[in-house]
Design a protein around this motif. Structure first.
Motif, PDB file in Angstrom:
ATOM      1  N   TYR A   1       0.798  -1.221   0.000  1.00  0.00           N
ATOM      2  CA  TYR A   1       0.000   0.000   0.000  1.00  0.00           C
ATOM      3  C   TYR A   1       0.835   1.278   0.000  1.00  0.00           C
ATOM      4  CZ  TYR A   1      -3.223   3.670   1.031  1.00  0.00           C
ATOM      5  OH  TYR A   1      -3.912   4.849   0.959  1.00  0.00           O
ATOM      6  N   ILE A   2       1.841   1.355   0.808  1.00  0.00           N
ATOM      7  CA  ILE A   2       2.627   2.603   0.929  1.00  0.00           C
ATOM      8  C   ILE A   2       3.163   3.083  -0.424  1.00  0.00           C
ATOM      9  CG2 ILE A   2       4.725   3.618   1.927  1.00  0.00           C
ATOM     10  CD1 ILE A   2       2.292   3.542   3.801  1.00  0.00           C
ATOM     11  N   PRO A   3       3.690   2.230  -1.278  1.00  0.00           N
ATOM     12  CA  PRO A   3       4.154   2.724  -2.586  1.00  0.00           C
ATOM     13  C   PRO A   3       3.029   3.320  -3.444  1.00  0.00           C
ATOM     14  CG  PRO A   3       5.141   0.598  -2.129  1.00  0.00           C
ATOM     15  CD  PRO A   3       4.086   0.828  -1.072  1.00  0.00           C
ATOM     16  N   LEU A   4       1.785   2.900  -3.228  1.00  0.00           N
ATOM     17  CA  LEU A   4       0.651   3.484  -3.947  1.00  0.00           C
ATOM     18  C   LEU A   4       0.280   4.859  -3.391  1.00  0.00           C
ATOM     19  CD1 LEU A   4      -1.794   0.419  -4.087  1.00  0.00           C
ATOM     20  CD2 LEU A   4      -0.375   1.310  -5.957  1.00  0.00           C
ATOM     21  N   ALA A   5       0.306   4.981  -2.067  1.00  0.00           N
ATOM     22  CA  ALA A   5      -0.191   6.190  -1.403  1.00  0.00           C
ATOM     23  C   ALA A   5       0.835   7.307  -1.308  1.00  0.00           C
ATOM     24  CB  ALA A   5      -0.677   5.836   0.001  1.00  0.00           C
ATOM     25  N   LEU A   6       2.061   6.977  -1.007  1.00  0.00           N
ATOM     26  CA  LEU A   6       3.071   7.999  -0.733  1.00  0.00           C
ATOM     27  C   LEU A   6       3.211   9.048  -1.831  1.00  0.00           C
ATOM     28  CD1 LEU A   6       4.849   8.687   1.639  1.00  0.00           C
ATOM     29  CD2 LEU A   6       6.679   7.388   0.562  1.00  0.00           C
ATOM     30  N   PRO A   7       3.194   8.692  -3.104  1.00  0.00           N
ATOM     31  CA  PRO A   7       3.329   9.715  -4.148  1.00  0.00           C
ATOM     32  C   PRO A   7       2.152  10.700  -4.205  1.00  0.00           C
ATOM     33  CG  PRO A   7       3.758   7.528  -5.055  1.00  0.00           C
ATOM     34  CD  PRO A   7       3.221   7.340  -3.677  1.00  0.00           C
ATOM     35  N   LEU A   8       1.038  10.381  -3.543  1.00  0.00           N
ATOM     36  CA  LEU A   8      -0.151  11.227  -3.594  1.00  0.00           C
ATOM     37  C   LEU A   8      -0.235  12.212  -2.420  1.00  0.00           C
ATOM     38  CD1 LEU A   8      -2.777   8.499  -4.559  1.00  0.00           C
ATOM     39  CD2 LEU A   8      -1.265   9.811  -6.062  1.00  0.00           C
ATOM     40  N   VAL A   9       0.602  12.010  -1.398  1.00  0.00           N
ATOM     41  CA  VAL A   9       0.510  12.772  -0.148  1.00  0.00           C
ATOM     42  C   VAL A   9       1.571  13.861  -0.099  1.00  0.00           C
ATOM     43  CG1 VAL A   9       0.687  12.598   2.373  1.00  0.00           C
ATOM     44  CG2 VAL A   9      -0.425  10.771   1.068  1.00  0.00           C
ATOM     45  N   GLU A  10       1.134  15.082   0.287  1.00  0.00           N
ATOM     46  CA  GLU A  10       2.076  16.187   0.495  1.00  0.00           C
ATOM     47  C   GLU A  10       2.533  16.272   1.939  1.00  0.00           C
ATOM     48  OE1 GLU A  10       0.575  19.921  -0.895  1.00  0.00           O
ATOM     49  OE2 GLU A  10       0.816  19.347  -2.988  1.00  0.00           O
ATOM     50  N   SER A  11       1.599  16.107   2.880  1.00  0.00           N
ATOM     51  CA  SER A  11       1.953  16.200   4.301  1.00  0.00           C
ATOM     52  C   SER A  11       0.903  15.466   5.120  1.00  0.00           C
ATOM     53  CB  SER A  11       2.043  17.660   4.751  1.00  0.00           C
ATOM     54  OG  SER A  11       0.790  18.291   4.659  1.00  0.00           O
ATOM     55  N   GLN A  12       1.241  15.251   6.392  1.00  0.00           N
ATOM     56  CA  GLN A  12       0.301  14.597   7.292  1.00  0.00           C
ATOM     57  C   GLN A  12       0.440  15.179   8.690  1.00  0.00           C
ATOM     58  OE1 GLN A  12       1.203  10.424   7.273  1.00  0.00           O
ATOM     59  NE2 GLN A  12       3.253  10.705   8.025  1.00  0.00           N
ATOM     60  N   GLU A  13      -0.645  15.070   9.447  1.00  0.00           N
ATOM     61  CA  GLU A  13      -0.675  15.556  10.825  1.00  0.00           C
ATOM     62  C   GLU A  13      -1.413  14.530  11.665  1.00  0.00           C
ATOM     63  OE1 GLU A  13      -2.424  19.377  13.342  1.00  0.00           O
ATOM     64  OE2 GLU A  13      -2.922  19.152  11.235  1.00  0.00           O
ATOM     65  N   SER A  14      -0.950  14.325  12.884  1.00  0.00           N
ATOM     66  CA  SER A  14      -1.588  13.386  13.795  1.00  0.00           C
ATOM     67  C   SER A  14      -1.862  14.085  15.120  1.00  0.00           C
ATOM     68  CB  SER A  14      -0.669  12.179  14.025  1.00  0.00           C
ATOM     69  OG  SER A  14      -1.228  11.312  14.985  1.00  0.00           O
ATOM     70  N   VAL A  15      -3.084  13.913  15.624  1.00  0.00           N
ATOM     71  CA  VAL A  15      -3.487  14.497  16.904  1.00  0.00           C
ATOM     72  C   VAL A  15      -4.086  13.379  17.749  1.00  0.00           C
ATOM     73  CG1 VAL A  15      -5.008  16.172  18.031  1.00  0.00           C
ATOM     74  CG2 VAL A  15      -3.961  16.727  15.825  1.00  0.00           C
ATOM     75  N   ILE A  16      -3.584  13.225  18.974  1.00  0.00           N
ATOM     76  CA  ILE A  16      -4.127  12.240  19.908  1.00  0.00           C
ATOM     77  C   ILE A  16      -5.145  12.954  20.785  1.00  0.00           C
ATOM     78  CG2 ILE A  16      -3.597  10.611  21.766  1.00  0.00           C
ATOM     79  CD1 ILE A  16      -2.356   9.829  19.060  1.00  0.00           C
ATOM     80  N   MET A  17      -6.356  12.366  20.909  1.00  0.00           N
ATOM     81  CA  MET A  17      -7.440  13.006  21.640  1.00  0.00           C
ATOM     82  C   MET A  17      -8.050  12.040  22.659  1.00  0.00           C
ATOM     83  SD  MET A  17      -9.371  14.731  18.331  1.00  0.00           S
ATOM     84  CE  MET A  17      -9.816  13.140  17.626  1.00  0.00           C
ATOM     85  N   SER A  18      -8.524  12.600  23.754  1.00  0.00           N
ATOM     86  CA  SER A  18      -9.292  11.850  24.753  1.00  0.00           C
ATOM     87  C   SER A  18     -10.695  12.422  24.782  1.00  0.00           C
ATOM     88  CB  SER A  18      -8.655  11.993  26.146  1.00  0.00           C
ATOM     89  OG  SER A  18      -7.360  11.475  26.148  1.00  0.00           O
ATOM     90  N   ALA A  19     -11.685  11.569  24.863  1.00  0.00           N
ATOM     91  CA  ALA A  19     -13.072  12.009  24.869  1.00  0.00           C
ATOM     92  C   ALA A  19     -13.455  12.587  26.219  1.00  0.00           C
ATOM     93  CB  ALA A  19     -13.996  10.849  24.522  1.00  0.00           C
ATOM     94  N   ALA A  20     -14.266  13.621  26.200  1.00  0.00           N
ATOM     95  CA  ALA A  20     -14.845  14.178  27.409  1.00  0.00           C
ATOM     96  C   ALA A  20     -15.837  13.166  27.999  1.00  0.00           C
ATOM     97  CB  ALA A  20     -15.550  15.498  27.091  1.00  0.00           C
ATOM     98  N   PRO A  21     -16.070  13.210  29.294  1.00  0.00           N
ATOM     99  CA  PRO A  21     -16.994  12.238  29.914  1.00  0.00           C
ATOM    100  C   PRO A  21     -18.397  12.270  29.314  1.00  0.00           C
ATOM    101  CG  PRO A  21     -15.823  13.496  31.589  1.00  0.00           C
ATOM    102  CD  PRO A  21     -15.462  14.101  30.268  1.00  0.00           C
ATOM    103  N   PHE A  22     -18.819  13.385  28.760  1.00  0.00           N
ATOM    104  CA  PHE A  22     -20.162  13.517  28.200  1.00  0.00           C
ATOM    105  C   PHE A  22     -20.203  13.291  26.687  1.00  0.00           C
ATOM    106  CE2 PHE A  22     -18.080  17.579  28.843  1.00  0.00           C
ATOM    107  CZ  PHE A  22     -18.016  18.070  27.543  1.00  0.00           C
ATOM    108  N   SER A  23     -19.067  12.972  26.080  1.00  0.00           N
ATOM    109  CA  SER A  23     -19.017  12.755  24.637  1.00  0.00           C
ATOM    110  C   SER A  23     -19.824  11.510  24.247  1.00  0.00           C
ATOM    111  CB  SER A  23     -17.576  12.586  24.181  1.00  0.00           C
ATOM    112  OG  SER A  23     -17.517  12.250  22.816  1.00  0.00           O
ATOM    113  N   PRO A  24     -20.636  11.601  23.184  1.00  0.00           N
ATOM    114  CA  PRO A  24     -21.364  10.399  22.759  1.00  0.00           C
ATOM    115  C   PRO A  24     -20.442   9.318  22.214  1.00  0.00           C
ATOM    116  CG  PRO A  24     -21.818  12.250  21.282  1.00  0.00           C
ATOM    117  CD  PRO A  24     -20.978  12.768  22.409  1.00  0.00           C
ATOM    118  N   ILE A  25     -19.268   9.695  21.776  1.00  0.00           N
ATOM    119  CA  ILE A  25     -18.262   8.708  21.343  1.00  0.00           C
ATOM    120  C   ILE A  25     -17.180   8.697  22.404  1.00  0.00           C
ATOM    121  CG2 ILE A  25     -16.527   8.123  19.623  1.00  0.00           C
ATOM    122  CD1 ILE A  25     -18.250   9.522  17.540  1.00  0.00           C
ATOM    123  N   ARG A  26     -17.020   7.559  23.083  1.00  0.00           N
ATOM    124  CA  ARG A  26     -16.009   7.445  24.144  1.00  0.00           C
ATOM    125  C   ARG A  26     -15.236   6.193  23.976  1.00  0.00           C
ATOM    126  NH1 ARG A  26     -19.670   8.807  29.149  1.00  0.00           N
ATOM    127  NH2 ARG A  26     -21.204   8.186  27.681  1.00  0.00           N
TER     128      ARG A  26
END
Length: 104
Positions: free
Chosen positions: A79-104
């Motif tokens: 997969y990486i050889p297919l995708a890498l030529p199409l991508v300029e940049s990437q960003e990753s953010v780690i998140m924790s859900a709030a206690p009241f979030s519908p997705i936890r």
């Protein structure tokens, strides 16, 4: 539970190709190791972007999943050889859900 939001800036004109490749080739591989919460393409703001969110039990679980995933030859050599030529940049953010979030 933690969530990782990944944003990829793609080269102009490749969004449909990237989405098709990921759905057909990339996603079946990644789903062996982690759970997809959602996947979007942006139609406003900065264009030619995709955003996806993945769920993990903990940071340690994320690290273990990513280690196994990046050891998978289908991902690295297929997969990486297919995708890498199409991508300029990437960003990753780690998140924790709030206690009241519908997705936890």
């Amino acid at each position: 539970m933690i969530f990782e939001m990944r944003t990829y800036q793609l080269k102009v004109g490749v969004l449909q190709r990237y989405m098709e490749q990921f759905g057909r080739v990339g996603l079946p591989i990644v789903e062996r190791y982690c759970r997809l919460v959602g996947y979007w393409s942006l139609d406003s703001g900065r264009l030619n972007r995709v955003v996806h969110i993945w769920a993990f039990e903990s940071l340690e679980h994320r690290d273990e999943c990513r280690r196994r995933w990046w050891a998978d030859p289908e991902w690295v050599e297929g997969y990486i050889p297919l995708a890498l030529p199409l991508v300029e940049s990437q960003e990753s953010v780690i998140m924790s859900a709030a206690p009241f979030s519908p997705i936890r």
